[in-house]
Design a protein around this motif. Structure first.
Motif, PDB file in Angstrom:
ATOM      1  N   TYR A  45       0.810  -1.221   0.000  1.00 43.17           N
ATOM      2  CA  TYR A  45       0.000   0.000   0.000  1.00 43.17           C
ATOM      3  C   TYR A  45       0.844   1.272   0.000  1.00 43.17           C
ATOM      4  O   TYR A  45       1.864   1.338   0.687  1.00 43.17           O
ATOM      5  CB  TYR A  45      -0.918   0.019   1.230  1.00 43.17           C
ATOM      6  N   SER A  60      11.160   3.080   8.868  1.00 42.40           N
ATOM      7  CA  SER A  60      10.713   1.799   9.412  1.00 42.40           C
ATOM      8  C   SER A  60       9.246   1.491   9.087  1.00 42.40           C
ATOM      9  O   SER A  60       8.409   2.386   9.091  1.00 42.40           O
ATOM     10  CB  SER A  60      10.907   1.869  10.929  1.00 42.40           C
ATOM     11  N   GLY A  61       8.964   0.226   8.790  1.00 47.24           N
ATOM     12  CA  GLY A  61       7.585  -0.228   8.615  1.00 47.24           C
ATOM     13  C   GLY A  61       6.889   0.230   7.353  1.00 47.24           C
ATOM     14  O   GLY A  61       5.661   0.244   7.278  1.00 47.24           O
ATOM     15  N   THR A  62       7.673   0.571   6.318  1.00 45.30           N
ATOM     16  CA  THR A  62       7.045   1.061   5.090  1.00 45.30           C
ATOM     17  C   THR A  62       6.901  -0.029   4.023  1.00 45.30           C
ATOM     18  O   THR A  62       6.360   0.223   2.955  1.00 45.30           O
ATOM     19  CB  THR A  62       7.820   2.263   4.514  1.00 45.30           C
ATOM     20  N   LYS A  79       9.605  -2.630   3.144  1.00 45.79           N
ATOM     21  CA  LYS A  79      10.790  -3.128   2.445  1.00 45.79           C
ATOM     22  C   LYS A  79      10.936  -4.658   2.586  1.00 45.79           C
ATOM     23  O   LYS A  79      11.158  -5.357   1.606  1.00 45.79           O
ATOM     24  CB  LYS A  79      12.042  -2.404   2.962  1.00 45.79           C
ATOM     25  N   ASN A  80      10.802  -5.133   3.807  1.00 46.25           N
ATOM     26  CA  ASN A  80      10.870  -6.591   4.005  1.00 46.25           C
ATOM     27  C   ASN A  80       9.700  -7.298   3.333  1.00 46.25           C
ATOM     28  O   ASN A  80       9.847  -8.408   2.818  1.00 46.25           O
ATOM     29  CB  ASN A  80      10.895  -6.934   5.498  1.00 46.25           C
ATOM     30  N   LEU A  81       8.553  -6.645   3.352  1.00 47.98           N
ATOM     31  CA  LEU A  81       7.373  -7.215   2.698  1.00 47.98           C
ATOM     32  C   LEU A  81       7.642  -7.413   1.203  1.00 47.98           C
ATOM     33  O   LEU A  81       7.325  -8.472   0.638  1.00 47.98           O
ATOM     34  CB  LEU A  81       6.163  -6.286   2.913  1.00 47.98           C
ATOM     35  N   ASN A  88      17.326   1.923   6.218  1.00 46.58           N
ATOM     36  CA  ASN A  88      16.611   3.150   6.581  1.00 46.58           C
ATOM     37  C   ASN A  88      17.361   4.380   6.068  1.00 46.58           C
ATOM     38  O   ASN A  88      16.853   5.496   6.160  1.00 46.58           O
ATOM     39  CB  ASN A  88      16.437   3.258   8.102  1.00 46.58           C
ATOM     40  N   LYS A 110       4.215  -0.965  11.065  1.00 48.67           N
ATOM     41  CA  LYS A 110       4.985  -1.937  11.827  1.00 48.67           C
ATOM     42  C   LYS A 110       4.252  -2.624  12.977  1.00 48.67           C
ATOM     43  O   LYS A 110       4.287  -3.847  13.077  1.00 48.67           O
ATOM     44  CB  LYS A 110       6.274  -1.312  12.323  1.00 48.67           C
TER      45      LYS A 110
HETATM   46  N1  ATP Z   1       3.299  -0.449   2.268  1.00 47.27           N
HETATM   47  C1  ATP Z   1       2.801  -1.496   2.946  1.00 47.27           C
HETATM   48  N2  ATP Z   1       1.728  -2.184   2.477  1.00 47.27           N
HETATM   49  C2  ATP Z   1       1.239  -3.236   3.160  1.00 47.27           C
HETATM   50  N3  ATP Z   1       1.733  -3.682   4.335  1.00 47.27           N
HETATM   51  C3  ATP Z   1       2.800  -3.056   4.845  1.00 47.27           C
HETATM   52  C4  ATP Z   1       3.378  -1.930   4.181  1.00 47.27           C
HETATM   53  N4  ATP Z   1       4.405  -1.498   4.913  1.00 47.27           N
HETATM   54  C5  ATP Z   1       4.488  -2.308   5.965  1.00 47.27           C
HETATM   55  N5  ATP Z   1       3.535  -3.257   5.946  1.00 47.27           N
HETATM   56  C6  ATP Z   1       3.338  -4.308   6.954  1.00 47.27           C
HETATM   57  O1  ATP Z   1       3.928  -3.845   8.173  1.00 47.27           O
HETATM   58  C7  ATP Z   1       4.821  -4.787   8.734  1.00 47.27           C
HETATM   59  C8  ATP Z   1       6.242  -4.244   8.755  1.00 47.27           C
HETATM   60  O2  ATP Z   1       6.670  -4.028   7.413  1.00 47.27           O
HETATM   61  P1  ATP Z   1       8.137  -4.337   6.876  1.00 47.27           P
HETATM   62  O3  ATP Z   1       8.806  -5.326   7.773  1.00 47.27           O
HETATM   63  O4  ATP Z   1       8.055  -4.689   5.438  1.00 47.27           O
HETATM   64  O5  ATP Z   1       8.802  -2.914   7.076  1.00 47.27           O
HETATM   65  P2  ATP Z   1      10.286  -2.438   6.726  1.00 47.27           P
HETATM   66  O6  ATP Z   1      10.160  -1.280   5.805  1.00 47.27           O
HETATM   67  O7  ATP Z   1      11.084  -3.588   6.248  1.00 47.27           O
HETATM   68  O8  ATP Z   1      10.764  -1.910   8.153  1.00 47.27           O
HETATM   69  P3  ATP Z   1      12.241  -1.840   8.821  1.00 47.27           P
HETATM   70  O9  ATP Z   1      12.975  -0.763   8.087  1.00 47.27           O
HETATM   71  O10 ATP Z   1      11.972  -1.447  10.229  1.00 47.27           O
HETATM   72  O11 ATP Z   1      12.853  -3.194   8.669  1.00 47.27           O
HETATM   73  C9  ATP Z   1       4.656  -6.043   7.901  1.00 47.27           C
HETATM   74  O12 ATP Z   1       3.716  -6.868   8.533  1.00 47.27           O
HETATM   75  C10 ATP Z   1       4.116  -5.560   6.581  1.00 47.27           C
HETATM   76  O13 ATP Z   1       3.288  -6.525   5.997  1.00 47.27           O
END
Ligand code: ATP
Length: 270
Positions: A8, A42-44, A46-48, A146, A260
């Protein structure tokens, strides 16, 4: 390739990654491995994204033996052991690619990666036909960090403040990719600093992940309910989104931790 539906608020990342990955997979004779560097706070997502790519390319998704995840603070915690890590990393990448050329390596927390290790990875990323008898041209390397997050957030904030649509933010027109690049190079604490990764142009795309808004957090909460096979409850999703912190102080436009803690909070609200 289901990026748009499950990621999203990331129109830039969705478009760039979709094109880059499909183009690479369709190329029977790539001249170098595919190298994507994902940036954002964080939580945007990337891992997803790393998981979605794995799911679409490999049987078993991120659990496939062809997918390898390295987390800087977990796998390479002690700077005194950098020489050992370096040897292990080289051996691991070489060993796996020689058995299976179509391998994916994900490096999380690149901002905390020792520059020596960043440089170690670099020699696998270039246009060499072979390195010691192994070709790395079919492999995919993903870097997650990040780094650049503040620059991306500031640009997104200025853009929305000016009354423009989020979806109109472009990779190049606002100079976003260049700004991330400069930020990485000037960040003396990040793993990219002093490393030849940027200098040598081996990264195919620097992909920005935008800060998420309230509506995206609502969508994340609803998606989580779907995963848990619960009926969608927009009231609870709204409540979760209302209760998490936002920045900047005045406008509260973006979620501090993206999506997150949504999963964990959902259990509390049910
Ligand atoms: N843009 C998004 N759309 C849908 N779900 C998301 C989105 N961003 C984050 N999430 C959900 O939020 C949680 C954390 O996301 P994710 O681990 O991908 O963040 P990140 O960017 O890798 O964070 P970090 O930099 O802290 O590692 C996951 O459960 C993921 O599914």
């Amino acid at each position: 390739f289901d990026l748009r539906n499950s990621l999203y608020g990331q129109h830039l990342a969705s478009e760039v990654i979709l094109k880059a990955v499909t183009g690479f997979m369709e190329d029977n004779n790539p001249s170098k491995p595919l190298v994507l560097s994902l940036h954002g706070s964080s939580g945007t997502g990337k891992n997803l994204v790393a998981k979605i790519i794995a799911k679409n390319l490999f049987e078993g998704g991120d659990l496939s033996t062809q997918v390898h995840l390295f987390i800087a603070t977990h796998h390479f915690p002690h700077s005194a052991k950098v020489d050992t890590y370096k040897a292990q990393l080289q051996q691991w990448i070489r060993g796996n690619v020689s058995v299976c050329p179509r391998s994916m390596f994900i490096f999380d927390e690149m901002d905390k990666m020792n520059p020596v290790l960043t440089d170690t990875i670099k020699c696998f990323l270039d246009h060499y036909t072979q390195v010691d008898g192994v070709s790395y041209r079919q492999a995919i390397f993903l870097f997650l960090s990040n780094d650049g997050g503040r620059v991306i957030n500031r640009m997104a904030l200025d853009f929305l403040k000016a009354g423009k649509e989020r979806e109109d933010i472009k990779l190049n027109s606002q100079g976003l990719e260049t700004a991330i690049n400069n930020d990485l190079f000037n960040n003396k604490n990040g793993g990219f600093w002093r490393s030849s990764l940027i200098d040598s142009n081996v990264v195919d795309f620097f992909v920005p992940f935008l800060p998420l808004e309230h509506k995206h957090v609502v969508m994340c909460a609803l998606a989580e309910m779907h995963t848990l096979k619960l009926a969608p409850d927009t009231a609870i999703a709204g409540k979760i989104a209302n209760d998490i912190p936002y920045f900047p102080q005045e406008t509260k436009m973006f979620s501090v931790k993206g999506c997150k803690s949504v999963k964990q909070r959902l259990k509390y609200y049910l």
